[in-house]
Enzyme design. Structure first.
Site, PDB file in Angstrom:
ATOM      1  N   LYS A  10       0.831  -1.197   0.000  1.00 20.08           N
ATOM      2  CA  LYS A  10       0.000   0.000   0.000  1.00 20.08           C
ATOM      3  C   LYS A  10       0.876   1.262   0.000  1.00 20.08           C
ATOM      4  O   LYS A  10       2.089   1.190   0.237  1.00 20.08           O
ATOM      5  CB  LYS A  10      -0.918  -0.036   1.226  1.00 20.08           C
ATOM      6  CG  LYS A  10      -1.935  -1.191   1.188  1.00 20.08           C
ATOM      7  CD  LYS A  10      -2.811  -1.188   2.444  1.00 20.08           C
ATOM      8  CE  LYS A  10      -3.899  -2.240   2.388  1.00 20.08           C
ATOM      9  NZ  LYS A  10      -4.753  -2.214   3.613  1.00 20.08           N
ATOM     10  N   TYR A  50     -12.482  -2.202  -2.689  1.00 16.68           N
ATOM     11  CA  TYR A  50     -13.028  -2.239  -1.330  1.00 16.68           C
ATOM     12  C   TYR A  50     -14.557  -2.163  -1.314  1.00 16.68           C
ATOM     13  O   TYR A  50     -15.134  -1.704  -0.325  1.00 16.68           O
ATOM     14  CB  TYR A  50     -12.424  -1.100  -0.501  1.00 16.68           C
ATOM     15  CG  TYR A  50     -10.999  -1.393  -0.038  1.00 16.68           C
ATOM     16  CD1 TYR A  50     -10.676  -2.599   0.597  1.00 16.68           C
ATOM     17  CD2 TYR A  50      -9.972  -0.466  -0.222  1.00 16.68           C
ATOM     18  CE1 TYR A  50      -9.383  -2.872   1.013  1.00 16.68           C
ATOM     19  CE2 TYR A  50      -8.665  -0.735   0.198  1.00 16.68           C
ATOM     20  CZ  TYR A  50      -8.388  -1.940   0.823  1.00 16.68           C
ATOM     21  OH  TYR A  50      -7.108  -2.214   1.248  1.00 16.68           O
ATOM     22  N   PHE A  58     -15.423   4.186   7.988  1.00 14.71           N
ATOM     23  CA  PHE A  58     -14.056   4.551   7.580  1.00 14.71           C
ATOM     24  C   PHE A  58     -13.843   4.465   6.070  1.00 14.71           C
ATOM     25  O   PHE A  58     -12.734   4.698   5.588  1.00 14.71           O
ATOM     26  CB  PHE A  58     -13.033   3.657   8.311  1.00 14.71           C
ATOM     27  CG  PHE A  58     -13.221   2.169   8.108  1.00 14.71           C
ATOM     28  CD1 PHE A  58     -12.733   1.542   6.974  1.00 14.71           C
ATOM     29  CD2 PHE A  58     -13.895   1.409   9.058  1.00 14.71           C
ATOM     30  CE1 PHE A  58     -12.902   0.173   6.775  1.00 14.71           C
ATOM     31  CE2 PHE A  58     -14.078   0.029   8.870  1.00 14.71           C
ATOM     32  CZ  PHE A  58     -13.582  -0.580   7.726  1.00 14.71           C
ATOM     33  N   ARG A  90      -1.510 -14.484   4.059  1.00 16.42           N
ATOM     34  CA  ARG A  90      -2.317 -13.843   5.113  1.00 16.42           C
ATOM     35  C   ARG A  90      -1.643 -14.015   6.473  1.00 16.42           C
ATOM     36  O   ARG A  90      -1.660 -13.112   7.296  1.00 16.42           O
ATOM     37  CB  ARG A  90      -3.720 -14.464   5.186  1.00 16.42           C
ATOM     38  CG  ARG A  90      -4.668 -14.071   4.086  1.00 16.42           C
ATOM     39  CD  ARG A  90      -5.218 -12.665   4.169  1.00 16.42           C
ATOM     40  NE  ARG A  90      -6.118 -12.402   5.254  1.00 16.42           N
ATOM     41  CZ  ARG A  90      -6.842 -11.286   5.346  1.00 16.42           C
ATOM     42  NH1 ARG A  90      -6.776 -10.346   4.411  1.00 16.42           N
ATOM     43  NH2 ARG A  90      -7.618 -11.077   6.372  1.00 16.42           N
ATOM     44  N   THR A  96      -5.738  -7.549  10.599  1.00 17.11           N
ATOM     45  CA  THR A  96      -6.096  -6.277   9.949  1.00 17.11           C
ATOM     46  C   THR A  96      -5.672  -5.070  10.800  1.00 17.11           C
ATOM     47  O   THR A  96      -5.086  -4.111  10.298  1.00 17.11           O
ATOM     48  CB  THR A  96      -7.627  -6.227   9.734  1.00 17.11           C
ATOM     49  OG1 THR A  96      -8.021  -7.402   9.038  1.00 17.11           O
ATOM     50  CG2 THR A  96      -8.038  -4.991   8.962  1.00 17.11           C
ATOM     51  N   ARG A 107       2.244  -6.532   9.274  1.00 15.58           N
ATOM     52  CA  ARG A 107       1.414  -5.428   9.776  1.00 15.58           C
ATOM     53  C   ARG A 107       1.782  -5.059  11.210  1.00 15.58           C
ATOM     54  O   ARG A 107       1.768  -3.886  11.580  1.00 15.58           O
ATOM     55  CB  ARG A 107      -0.064  -5.818   9.675  1.00 15.58           C
ATOM     56  CG  ARG A 107      -0.576  -5.798   8.231  1.00 15.58           C
ATOM     57  CD  ARG A 107      -1.934  -6.432   8.121  1.00 15.58           C
ATOM     58  NE  ARG A 107      -2.600  -6.126   6.869  1.00 15.58           N
ATOM     59  CZ  ARG A 107      -3.783  -6.621   6.516  1.00 15.58           C
ATOM     60  NH1 ARG A 107      -4.420  -7.440   7.331  1.00 15.58           N
ATOM     61  NH2 ARG A 107      -4.326  -6.289   5.361  1.00 15.58           N
ATOM     62  N   ASN A 121      -1.909  -0.241   7.360  1.00  9.94           N
ATOM     63  CA  ASN A 121      -1.339  -1.562   7.652  1.00  9.94           C
ATOM     64  C   ASN A 121      -0.467  -2.116   6.520  1.00  9.94           C
ATOM     65  O   ASN A 121      -0.260  -3.307   6.409  1.00  9.94           O
ATOM     66  CB  ASN A 121      -2.444  -2.545   8.068  1.00  9.94           C
ATOM     67  CG  ASN A 121      -3.553  -2.634   7.048  1.00  9.94           C
ATOM     68  OD1 ASN A 121      -3.443  -2.081   5.954  1.00  9.94           O
ATOM     69  ND2 ASN A 121      -4.616  -3.326   7.389  1.00  9.94           N
ATOM     70  N   HIS A 124      -1.934  -5.419   1.556  1.00  9.06           N
ATOM     71  CA  HIS A 124      -3.207  -6.105   1.340  1.00  9.06           C
ATOM     72  C   HIS A 124      -2.920  -7.517   0.872  1.00  9.06           C
ATOM     73  O   HIS A 124      -1.984  -7.732   0.100  1.00  9.06           O
ATOM     74  CB  HIS A 124      -4.032  -5.387   0.257  1.00  9.06           C
ATOM     75  CG  HIS A 124      -5.170  -6.225  -0.230  1.00  9.06           C
ATOM     76  ND1 HIS A 124      -6.374  -6.296   0.430  1.00  9.06           N
ATOM     77  CD2 HIS A 124      -5.269  -7.086  -1.280  1.00  9.06           C
ATOM     78  CE1 HIS A 124      -7.169  -7.154  -0.198  1.00  9.06           C
ATOM     79  NE2 HIS A 124      -6.519  -7.646  -1.246  1.00  9.06           N
ATOM     80  N   GLU A 135     -10.232 -10.023  -7.189  1.00  7.90           N
ATOM     81  CA  GLU A 135      -9.217  -8.970  -7.086  1.00  7.90           C
ATOM     82  C   GLU A 135      -8.169  -9.075  -8.197  1.00  7.90           C
ATOM     83  O   GLU A 135      -7.773  -8.066  -8.771  1.00  7.90           O
ATOM     84  CB  GLU A 135      -8.530  -9.059  -5.715  1.00  7.90           C
ATOM     85  CG  GLU A 135      -9.470  -8.727  -4.564  1.00  7.90           C
ATOM     86  CD  GLU A 135      -8.873  -9.005  -3.182  1.00  7.90           C
ATOM     87  OE1 GLU A 135      -9.569  -8.741  -2.194  1.00  7.90           O
ATOM     88  OE2 GLU A 135      -7.728  -9.480  -3.092  1.00  7.90           O
TER      89      GLU A 135
HETATM   90  P1  IDP Z   1      -8.008  -7.119   5.506  1.00 10.91           P
HETATM   91  O1  IDP Z   1      -7.198  -6.079   4.773  1.00 10.91           O
HETATM   92  O2  IDP Z   1      -7.256  -7.716   6.682  1.00 10.91           O
HETATM   93  O3  IDP Z   1      -8.570  -8.182   4.590  1.00 10.91           O
HETATM   94  P2  IDP Z   1     -10.655  -5.860   5.566  1.00 10.91           P
HETATM   95  O4  IDP Z   1     -11.695  -6.037   6.620  1.00 10.91           O
HETATM   96  O5  IDP Z   1     -10.902  -6.464   4.229  1.00 10.91           O
HETATM   97  O6  IDP Z   1      -9.260  -6.385   6.188  1.00 10.91           O
HETATM   98  O7  IDP Z   1     -10.416  -4.300   5.421  1.00 10.91           O
HETATM   99  C1  IDP Z   1      -9.728  -3.748   4.340  1.00 10.91           C
HETATM  100  C2  IDP Z   1      -8.866  -2.590   4.837  1.00 10.91           C
HETATM  101  O8  IDP Z   1      -9.701  -1.573   5.396  1.00 10.91           O
HETATM  102  C3  IDP Z   1      -7.893  -2.956   5.958  1.00 10.91           C
HETATM  103  O9  IDP Z   1      -6.695  -3.564   5.500  1.00 10.91           O
HETATM  104  C4  IDP Z   1      -7.644  -1.606   6.595  1.00 10.91           C
HETATM  105  O10 IDP Z   1      -6.732  -0.819   5.813  1.00 10.91           O
HETATM  106  C5  IDP Z   1      -9.040  -0.968   6.508  1.00 10.91           C
HETATM  107  N1  IDP Z   1      -9.842  -1.226   7.714  1.00 10.91           N
HETATM  108  C6  IDP Z   1     -10.493  -2.374   8.023  1.00 10.91           C
HETATM  109  N2  IDP Z   1     -11.150  -2.253   9.202  1.00 10.91           N
HETATM  110  C7  IDP Z   1     -10.904  -0.999   9.635  1.00 10.91           C
HETATM  111  C8  IDP Z   1     -11.337  -0.278  10.804  1.00 10.91           C
HETATM  112  O11 IDP Z   1     -12.060  -0.791  11.682  1.00 10.91           O
HETATM  113  N3  IDP Z   1     -10.888   1.011  10.918  1.00 10.91           N
HETATM  114  C9  IDP Z   1     -10.087   1.590   9.976  1.00 10.91           C
HETATM  115  N4  IDP Z   1      -9.676   0.949   8.855  1.00 10.91           N
HETATM  116  C10 IDP Z   1     -10.079  -0.339   8.686  1.00 10.91           C
HETATM  117 MG    MG Z   2      -9.998  -7.999   3.115  1.00 13.34          MG
END
Ligand code: IDP
Ligand code: MG
Length: 166
Positions: A10, A50, A58, A90, A96, A107, A121, A124, A135
């Site tokens: 990212k 997304y 957010f 993963r 996350t 992360r 983080n 992805h 994706e």
């Molecule tokens: P992942 O990246 O671990 O698969 P997802 O739930 O798919 O997690 O969320 C995508 C991205 O959205 C995360 O990597 C993070 O950058 C952001 N994100 C997810 N949950 C939150 C949150 O609760 N607050 C702020 N950003 C979030």
């Molecule tokens: Mg995800």
């Protein structure tokens, strides 16, 4: 089972010069990189990537973040291929929420939460094979991946305006 997964380094990862460190960590998986490129992420691509989070509070910040509005306007996209690729990547990425992620995960080591609540983080990785397919098809064209037929393709004829070297 051999499978493919999408990885994005990212904009915060690129801005912080973490590309090398992240790729080194991912090389522990012994998976093959079968496609890679640098992408300037459009709003359309960000929102499509997304789309499952569009109702989250957010979401607007997340779109700014992945488009590089807070760091650099680029993302490094990669396709990794091999045995249990999705799970292996993963697991090295970690949770996350970077504050909750294991500190030896990517992360956990490099991520942070901003005062605005954005999870920066740095990486992805696709969550499951259905998401990986969606994706990879969003970020890559079939000819940009060196193994053929990871998903069915068809041949089409198209006339397009394109640039070439003079
Ligand atoms: P992942 O990246 O671990 O698969 P997802 O739930 O798919 O997690 O969320 C995508 C991205 O959205 C995360 O990597 C993070 O950058 C952001 N994100 C997810 N949950 C939150 C949150 O609760 N607050 C702020 N950003 C979030
Ligand atoms: Mg995800």
């Amino acid at each position: 089972m051999k499978e493919q997964t999408l990885v994005l380094i990212k904009p915060d990862g690129l801005k912080k010069s973490l590309t090398g460190n992240i790729l080194t960590r991912l090389s522990e998986t012994k998976l093959d990189i079968v496609g890679t490129k640098i992408v300037q992420v459009s709003k359309e691509l960000a929102e499509a990537h997304y789309c499952h989070l569009k109702d989250k509070p957010f979401f607007p910040e997340l779109i700014h973040y992945i488009m590089g509005d807070y760091h650099k306007k680029k993302v490094m996209a990669l396709v990794y291929w091999g045995e249990d690729a999705i799970g292996k990547v993963r697991s090295i990425c970690g949770e996350t929420n970077p504050e909750k992620a294991d500190s030896v995960s990517i992360r956990g080591a490099y991520g942070r939460i901003t005062t605005n609540g954005v999870y920066e983080n740095v990486i992805h990785a696709s969550e499951n094979s259905k998401e990986a397919e969606r994706e990879i098809k969003l970020w890559f064209q079939p000819d940009e991946i060196i193994i053929s037929n990871i998903y069915p393709t068809e041949e089409i004829e198209k006339t397009i305006k394109a640039r070439r070297w003079k």
